[in-house]
Write an enzyme that holds these catalytic residues in place. Structure first.
Site, PDB file in Angstrom:
ATOM      1  N   SER A 193      35.680  52.350  42.602  1.00 16.99           N
ATOM      2  CA  SER A 193      36.455  51.106  43.434  1.00 16.99           C
ATOM      3  C   SER A 193      35.691  50.027  43.845  1.00 16.99           C
ATOM      4  CB  SER A 193      37.674  51.727  44.071  1.00 16.99           C
ATOM      5  OG  SER A 193      38.525  50.779  44.574  1.00 16.99           O
ATOM      6  N   THR A 194      35.810  49.868  45.157  1.00 16.54           N
ATOM      7  CA  THR A 194      35.093  48.873  45.917  1.00 16.54           C
ATOM      8  C   THR A 194      33.697  48.965  45.491  1.00 16.54           C
ATOM      9  OG1 THR A 194      36.713  48.911  47.455  1.00 16.54           O
ATOM     10  CG2 THR A 194      34.615  47.729  47.932  1.00 16.54           C
ATOM     11  N   HIS A 227      39.312  50.461  39.900  1.00 20.92           N
ATOM     12  CA  HIS A 227      40.419  49.734  40.452  1.00 20.92           C
ATOM     13  C   HIS A 227      40.222  48.366  40.325  1.00 20.92           C
ATOM     14  CE1 HIS A 227      40.928  53.577  43.113  1.00 20.92           C
ATOM     15  NE2 HIS A 227      41.426  53.819  41.939  1.00 20.92           N
ATOM     16  N   MET A 268      36.877  52.674  48.134  1.00 17.82           N
ATOM     17  CA  MET A 268      37.612  53.213  49.490  1.00 17.82           C
ATOM     18  C   MET A 268      38.777  54.223  48.857  1.00 17.82           C
ATOM     19  SD  MET A 268      38.699  49.503  51.330  1.00 17.82           S
ATOM     20  CE  MET A 268      39.630  48.896  49.865  1.00 17.82           C
ATOM     21  N   ASP A 281      40.543  58.629  45.875  1.00 11.33           N
ATOM     22  CA  ASP A 281      41.241  58.575  44.379  1.00 11.33           C
ATOM     23  C   ASP A 281      40.007  59.312  43.744  1.00 11.33           C
ATOM     24  OD1 ASP A 281      42.685  58.466  42.308  1.00 11.33           O
ATOM     25  OD2 ASP A 281      42.089  56.062  41.867  1.00 11.33           O
TER      26      ASP A 281
END
Length: 380
Positions: free
Chosen positions: A198-199, A225, A319, A322
């Protein structure tokens, strides 16, 4: 929380209206304080001579000096965590992907274009991403790996193989696990590589995918994401830099070895068996899982349901958690080796930490070691 402890934000946008809206949104958080606002990149650089914000929101499209040029200069003269604000146009998406490569922590897609009258619809997302960016170590943003630095400078020049790359920039293999040797699969079943991030993920994916050989004996399925409109630009950019083929996955296509398939933003990506082949399914019918669509957990769980396979699961910077439940399901369903990115290199140590804390990781390693780990495991 006292004013002095608030994270200070510099807002950079050429629209006075947008500067006001973003200021109002961030002021809703008791943890953020808008330090100042700048009209364009050049104005921002002038303000940075006297101001030291904890995070900067930076519009991509601006006159005089746009967001990309400003980002490059900021990272040179006063490295600071940056969250880009971008339109979802094709050019905006391409520039946003480049911004992630050049050091931006994250981005927010403006729902209404350059002048978003409905920006307040994503107020929570903006606050969450600015707060997350404000905690990121600047060192992790400026210490790009040798691969990323080289590809940034010469994206069209032929690239060395993974082993040649490691010769050019030898980095000792570092893990935080007690086992000294890389874990190996015991079965001869077909391998599927599944990656979740993600991030900070676009830069992490670039480091890993550009160091994989084109003849890799497994397909790679990926959830990064991202909102709709950005994942194709990410896939296209990574494809130009990698030996393997990288693409945004399409519904119904057969997964092939040596190809990386990235889930489209806003849609879940799962895999099913059709005869002897693995086929991608892409759909927005299912609701987000724990706030995410695409969901790493849903991708991993679909892989776990495939018959006669083994899975190499990789969870990198991001973050939240997941991917943790997905790894757990994989481990109870098929032979699985799980790699988690270490805290040392994770831009945000959330998703990999969840895997580590749940004692599901077989290897915890630096980002620049992950590609070699994949090759070692798949080729063994």
């Amino acid at each position: 929380m006292t004013l002095s402890k608030k994270k200070k934000v510099l807002i950079v946008d050429d629209s006075a209206f947008m500067r006001k809206v973003i200021t109002d949104i961030l002021s809703e958080s008791t943890e953020l304080e808008v330090l100042a606002a700048a009209r364009n990149g050049r104005d921002a650089l002038e303000k940075l001579k006297t101001l030291t914000p904890d995070v900067i929101t930076l519009d991509v499209e601006m006159p005089i000096m746009d967001g990309l040029e400003a980002l490059k200069e900021i990272m040179k003269v006063k490295p600071t965590p940056v969250v880009m604000l971008s339109s979802t146009t094709e050019k905006g998406a391409e520039n946003t992907v480049l911004a992630m490569e050049w050091g931006a922590v994250d981005f927010v897609a403006k729902p209404g274009g350059a002048i978003s009258l409905n920006l307040t619809d994503i107020q929570d997302e903006i606050i969450e991403k600015v707060l997350a960016a404000s905690t990121v170590s600047v060192k992790k943003l400026t210490e790009a790996s040798p691969t990323i630095t080289r590809n940034r400078q010469t994206p069209s020049i032929s690239r060395p193989t993974i082993r040649e790359t490691k010769k050019e920039a030898p980095i000792a293999r570092q893990t935080t696990m007690t086992a000294k040797a890389t874990k190996r699969f015991t079965s001869s079943a077909k391998t599927v590589i599944a990656i979740g991030t993600s991030t900070g993920g676009p830069r992490a994916l670039q480091e890993v995918l550009t160091n994989l050989p084109k003849n890799l004996a497994a397909p790679i399925v990926i959830v990064q994401h991202m909102p709709p409109g950005f994942t194709k630009s990410l896939a296209d950019r990574l494809d130009t830099l990698s030996h393997i083929h990288v693409k945004e996955v399409e519904h119904g296509e057969v997964l092939e070895n040596g190809t990386a398939y990235i889930a489209p933003g806003g849609q879940h990506f799962t895999v099913r068996r059709l005869g002897m082949a693995f086929v991608a399914e892409v759909s927005a019918k299912e609701p987000p899982r724990r706030g995410h669509r695409p969901s790493v957990d849903m991708l991993f769980e679909s892989v776990a349901r495939l018959p006669n396979i083994k899975c190499l699961a990789v969870v990198m910077t991001g973050m939240g958690n997941d991917g943790m439940e997905g790894v757990k399901y994989l481990k109870t369903s098929v032979e699985t080796i799980a790699i988690a990115e270490s805290q040392e290199t994770s831009v945000v140590y959330g998703m990999p930490r969840a895997v580590v804390d749940a004692q599901l990781a077989d290897e915890v390693t630096r980002l620049d070691n992950i590609a070699q780990s994949i090759v070692d495991i798949v080729e063994s």
